[in-house]
Motif scaffolding. Structure first.
Motif, short mmCIF file in Angstrom:
data_model
loop_
_atom_site.label_atom_id
_atom_site.label_comp_id
_atom_site.label_asym_id
_atom_site.label_seq_id
_atom_site.Cartn_x
_atom_site.Cartn_y
_atom_site.Cartn_z
N ASN A 50 -8.69 2.46 0.53
CA ASN A 50 -9.99 1.73 0.25
C ASN A 50 -10.83 2.54 -0.88
O ASN A 50 -11.42 1.73 -1.49
N LYS B 28 -11.67 0.79 -8.12
CA LYS B 28 -10.91 0.25 -9.05
C LYS B 28 -9.92 1.00 -9.75
O LYS B 28 -9.74 0.66 -11.00
N ARG C 165 -3.71 0.04 -9.77
CA ARG C 165 -2.59 0.01 -8.84
C ARG C 165 -1.34 0.65 -9.54
O ARG C 165 -1.10 0.30 -10.56
N TYR D 37 -0.67 2.54 -4.25
CA TYR D 37 -1.91 3.49 -4.33
C TYR D 37 -1.28 4.94 -3.85
O TYR D 37 -0.18 4.96 -3.53
N ASN E 116 0.85 -1.30 -0.14
CA ASN E 116 0.02 -0.15 0.02
C ASN E 116 0.85 1.33 0.04
O ASN E 116 0.44 2.45 -0.40
N GLN F 79 -9.73 4.33 -3.39
CA GLN F 79 -9.17 3.99 -4.76
C GLN F 79 -9.48 2.30 -4.99
O GLN F 79 -9.76 2.08 -6.40
N ARG F 80 -9.51 1.27 -4.09
CA ARG F 80 -9.83 0.14 -4.50
C ARG F 80 -11.45 0.10 -4.91
O ARG F 80 -11.55 -0.70 -5.79
#
Length: 285
Positions: A155, A161, A164, A131, A127, A157-158
């Motif tokens: 989170n 989607k 990365r 990110y 991480n 960004q996750r």
């Protein structure tokens, strides 16, 4: 020949003076003070002919500017061809050995391990660089709240989607470890004058504590890999939580420090560490 001691600091000029006075004229000092917290009594350091002081960057915890401050010190120290060995410490460190231990050493001491690793939080350290992290732009005195805010941003960004960010196009293998090191001139010149320096530094933007990845990844992906001992020779207590993480040291740490090959110990403060400092001075002078 000289040994250069590079220091990143933000307070306690008298602590810096104690470090300087521990050594003799075989040592040069390059000190960066956080621009947003430069002490009023910084002028005292100009009385030392072997001391060079800078306050170029505002250093937020976890941000790229700490790495930039370190690189500035490296660049300035390398300008003096008499400097043949380099120690990077913080302003809250203190030496633990007689001064001859710090001279004319061509060995490279750098803590490292491949990432991801179980010893690092945040998906094994992924991480930190996979990110976008917020530390370059946001600063909070409460580090726990800052880390929670950063985790929320990751989170997010996750959830959306967001792809990365890869470091593997920059480094074949990614390494991380402690900030502090002791390096030969040849190794440090390789880091600072590397033909890919601009690319490496640009990629460190929006990473968390990039200074814990930068030196390790450059050197461990080079021919210097075989010369590096996986040990930074620093005594740091990450477990006791005495006054913070890492802990503030006191006289109870003395026996543990002198029992090993540590060159420096941290963290020292005004209230609890003075007796330990005096014990180290008495033993080594």
């Amino acid at each position: 020949m000289k040994t250069a001691i590079l220091i990143t600091a933000y307070k306690n000029v008298h602590q810096i003076e104690d470090i300087i006075n521990y050594f003799d004229d075989r040592f040069n000092f390059y000190i960066h003070f956080d621009k947003k917290n430069t002490p009023n009594d910084i002028y005292k350091l100009h009385n030392y002919k072997n001391v060079h002081v800078y306050n170029e960057y505002k250093v937020k915890w976890g941000s790229l500017n700490h790495l930039k401050a370190i690189l500035l010190l490296c660049q300035e120290a390398l300008k003096d061809q008499n400097n043949n060995y380099f120690h990077l410490i913080s302003g809250q460190d203190f030496p633990t050995k007689p001064i001859d231990f710090y001279l004319n050493n061509n060995q490279n001491f750098l803590q490292f391990e491949k990432l991801p690793t179980e010893s690092w939080n945040g998906n094994g350290g992924l991480n930190r660089y996979s990110y976008f992290n917020i530390f370059d732009h946001i600063s909070l005195k409460n580090k726990t709240r800052l880390l929670k805010l950063n985790n929320w941003f990751i989170n997010l960004q996750r959830a959306f989607k967001i792809e990365r960010r890869s470091l593997y196009s920059t480094f074949k293998t990614i390494y991380g470890g402690g900030t502090w090191w002791s390096l030969s001139r040849e190794a440090l010149e390789y880091v600072i004058y590397n033909q890919n320096t601009t690319i490496y530094l640009k990629r460190m933007r929006y990473c968390f504590c990039s200074e814990e990845i930068y030196f390790q990844s450059i050197l461990m992906n080079s021919d210097f890999k075989q010369t590096i001992q996986n040990n930074n020779l620093r005594y740091i207590d990450w477990e006791s939580n005495r006054g913070g993480i890492p802990s503030f040291l006191d006289s109870t740490d003395f026996d543990k420090i002198i029992a090993h090959d540590y060159l420096f110990a941290r963290k020292f403060n005004d209230n609890t560490s003075e007796q330990l400092k005096n014990l180290l001075i008495a033993k080594n002078k």
